[in-house]
Design an enzyme around this catalytic site. Structure first.
Site, PDB file in Angstrom:
ATOM      1  N   GLY A  29       0.829  -1.208   0.000  1.00 50.48           N
ATOM      2  CA  GLY A  29       0.000   0.000   0.000  1.00 50.48           C
ATOM      3  C   GLY A  29       0.860   1.254   0.000  1.00 50.48           C
ATOM      4  O   GLY A  29       2.096   1.180   0.016  1.00 50.48           O
ATOM      5  N   ASP A  81       3.493  -2.802   8.161  1.00 53.17           N
ATOM      6  CA  ASP A  81       2.450  -2.686   7.128  1.00 53.17           C
ATOM      7  C   ASP A  81       1.446  -1.613   7.525  1.00 53.17           C
ATOM      8  O   ASP A  81       1.342  -1.247   8.707  1.00 53.17           O
ATOM      9  CB  ASP A  81       1.744  -4.051   6.963  1.00 53.17           C
ATOM     10  CG  ASP A  81       0.924  -4.128   5.675  1.00 53.17           C
ATOM     11  OD1 ASP A  81       0.917  -3.161   4.879  1.00 53.17           O
ATOM     12  OD2 ASP A  81       0.282  -5.182   5.462  1.00 53.17           O
ATOM     13  N   ASP A  84      -6.321  -0.107   6.804  1.00 59.00           N
ATOM     14  CA  ASP A  84      -7.434   0.745   6.371  1.00 59.00           C
ATOM     15  C   ASP A  84      -8.168   1.322   7.571  1.00 59.00           C
ATOM     16  O   ASP A  84      -8.687   2.436   7.504  1.00 59.00           O
ATOM     17  CB  ASP A  84      -8.382  -0.077   5.488  1.00 59.00           C
ATOM     18  CG  ASP A  84      -7.650  -0.576   4.252  1.00 59.00           C
ATOM     19  OD1 ASP A  84      -7.159   0.267   3.487  1.00 59.00           O
ATOM     20  OD2 ASP A  84      -7.518  -1.796   4.086  1.00 59.00           O
ATOM     21  N   LYS A  94      -7.798  -4.622   7.022  1.00 58.44           N
ATOM     22  CA  LYS A  94      -6.796  -4.512   5.979  1.00 58.44           C
ATOM     23  C   LYS A  94      -7.330  -5.149   4.702  1.00 58.44           C
ATOM     24  O   LYS A  94      -8.334  -5.847   4.725  1.00 58.44           O
ATOM     25  CB  LYS A  94      -5.498  -5.235   6.402  1.00 58.44           C
ATOM     26  CG  LYS A  94      -4.770  -4.487   7.510  1.00 58.44           C
ATOM     27  CD  LYS A  94      -3.425  -5.115   7.877  1.00 58.44           C
ATOM     28  CE  LYS A  94      -2.566  -5.441   6.711  1.00 58.44           C
ATOM     29  NZ  LYS A  94      -2.307  -4.309   5.790  1.00 58.44           N
ATOM     30  N   GLY A  95      -6.628  -4.870   3.604  1.00 55.50           N
ATOM     31  CA  GLY A  95      -7.011  -5.504   2.342  1.00 55.50           C
ATOM     32  C   GLY A  95      -7.563  -4.537   1.317  1.00 55.50           C
ATOM     33  O   GLY A  95      -8.033  -4.958   0.256  1.00 55.50           O
ATOM     34  N   GLY A  96      -7.485  -3.230   1.637  1.00 61.44           N
ATOM     35  CA  GLY A  96      -7.913  -2.236   0.648  1.00 61.44           C
ATOM     36  C   GLY A  96      -7.163  -2.404  -0.669  1.00 61.44           C
ATOM     37  O   GLY A  96      -7.706  -2.140  -1.744  1.00 61.44           O
ATOM     38  N   GLY A  97      -5.925  -2.870  -0.561  1.00 60.96           N
ATOM     39  CA  GLY A  97      -5.121  -3.106  -1.766  1.00 60.96           C
ATOM     40  C   GLY A  97      -5.237  -4.538  -2.268  1.00 60.96           C
ATOM     41  O   GLY A  97      -4.582  -4.916  -3.242  1.00 60.96           O
ATOM     42  N   GLU A 103      -0.636 -10.727   3.497  1.00 61.04           N
ATOM     43  CA  GLU A 103      -0.368  -9.862   4.653  1.00 61.04           C
ATOM     44  C   GLU A 103      -0.626 -10.630   5.950  1.00 61.04           C
ATOM     45  O   GLU A 103       0.151 -10.534   6.910  1.00 61.04           O
ATOM     46  CB  GLU A 103      -1.255  -8.613   4.597  1.00 61.04           C
ATOM     47  CG  GLU A 103      -0.858  -7.668   3.468  1.00 61.04           C
ATOM     48  CD  GLU A 103      -1.813  -6.515   3.248  1.00 61.04           C
ATOM     49  OE1 GLU A 103      -1.410  -5.553   2.598  1.00 61.04           O
ATOM     50  OE2 GLU A 103      -2.956  -6.566   3.706  1.00 61.04           O
TER      51      GLU A 103
END
Ligand code: 5RP
Length: 218
Positions: A29, A81, A84, A94-97, A103
Site C-alpha cells: 500500500g 504494514d 485501512d 486490511k485488504g484495501g489493496g 499480509e
C-alpha cells in the site's frame, strides 16, 4: 500536512524498529511504499525482506533490496504494514489493496507487527471501511449469501484478481462490535480464503502520523 506526509512520518518512525542483520517483513500500500523507499537507504544493513504482495516485491527489487521466500527464512522478527482502519485494541481492517491473504500470513509468521498509518485510520468501531474478503471464485455467490445472513452487503471488486488468483468481496454496512468473533465467523464460511479483520493476531504497535507529530499505541 497532507495524509501522504503523515504516512511518510509514520514510516520514518517504523524504520527505527529495523535491526541490522535481520530479514524484514514488508506490507503493501501507499504507507508501506514509504517504508520500502526508506528501507532502500539502509539496504546494506539488512539480510533481505519478505514481501506481502507482488507489487511490494517489485518495488523492493527496484531499490536493489533482496526479496526472499517466507519458506526459506522461518519466523521473522518484524513486519511493517499499513491498515485501512484500526481500533484502540489494534484490531485492524486490511485488504484495501487486495493483499490481505499474504499480509495475514506474514503477520502470523512475525514476532512483532508494527502498523503504520495516518491518524484518520484510527476509529472507535471497525466497519465504516468496507471489509475485504478474499474468496475462491467458484464460491462467490454462496459466500455472498452467507454474508447477507450476517447482515453485510457484499460487493464484488470488479476487474480485480488477487496475487493468489482469487476474487475480493468488499462487505459494506458493518459495525464490527466483536472483531475476534466476527473474524472467526467469516473464517468458517467455506470458500473464504481470508477475511481482512486482523484481530485474532492484531498489530503489536500502531504508529500514527498526524499534523501534531507521531502518536503511538499502546
Ligand atoms: C493492502 C492493505 C493496506 O495496508 C491498506 O489498504 C492501507 O493502504 P494505504 O497505506 O495505501 O492507506 O491492507 O492490502
Amino acid at each position: 500536512m497532507t495524509p501522504d506526509e503523515m504516512k511518510k512520518q509514520a514510516a520514518e518512525a517504523a524504520i527505527e524498529y529495523v535491526e541490522s542483520g535481520t530479514v524484514v517483513g514488508v506490507g503493501t500500500g501507499s504507507t508501506a511504499n514509504h517504508f520500502i523507499d526508506l528501507l532502500g537507504a539502509m539496504k546494506g544493513k539488512i539480510d533481505g525482506t519478505v514481501a506481502s504482495s507482488e507489487a511490494s516485491a517489485e518495488r523492493l527489487r527496484g531499490h536493489g533490496i533482496q526479496v526472499l521466500d517466507l519458506n526459506s527464512v522461518g519466523q521473522l522478527p518484524l513486519y511493517v504494514d499499513g491498515a485501512d482502519e484500526s481500533n484502540r485494541h489494534l484490531h485492524l481492517i486490511k485488504g484495501g489493496g487486495g493483499a490481505l491473504t499474504r499480509e495475514k500470513i506474514v503477520a502470523a509468521a512475525s514476532d512483532k507487527f508494527v502498523c503504520i498509518a495516518d491518524d484518520s485510520k484510527l476509529v472507535d468501531v471497525l466497519g465504516a471501511f468496507p471489509l475485504p474478503i478474499e474468496v475462491i471464485p467458484m464460491a462467490r455467490s454462496y459466500v455472498a449469501r452467507e454474508i447477507v445472513k450476517l447482515g453485510g452487503t457484499p460487493i464484488l471488486r470488479e476487474g480485480f484478481t488477487t496475487d493468489n488468483g482469487n476474487i475480493i468481496l468488499d462487505i459494506q454496512d458493518l459495525k464490527i462490535m466483536e472483531p475476534v468473533k466476527f473474524e472467526e465467523q467469516i473464517n468458517s464460511i467455506v470458500g473464504v480464503v481470508t477475511v481482512g479483520i486482523f484481530a485474532i493476531r492484531p498489530a503489536d504497535a500502531l504508529i500514527l502520523g498526524s499534523s501534531s507529530g507521531i502518536k503511538q499505541l499502546p
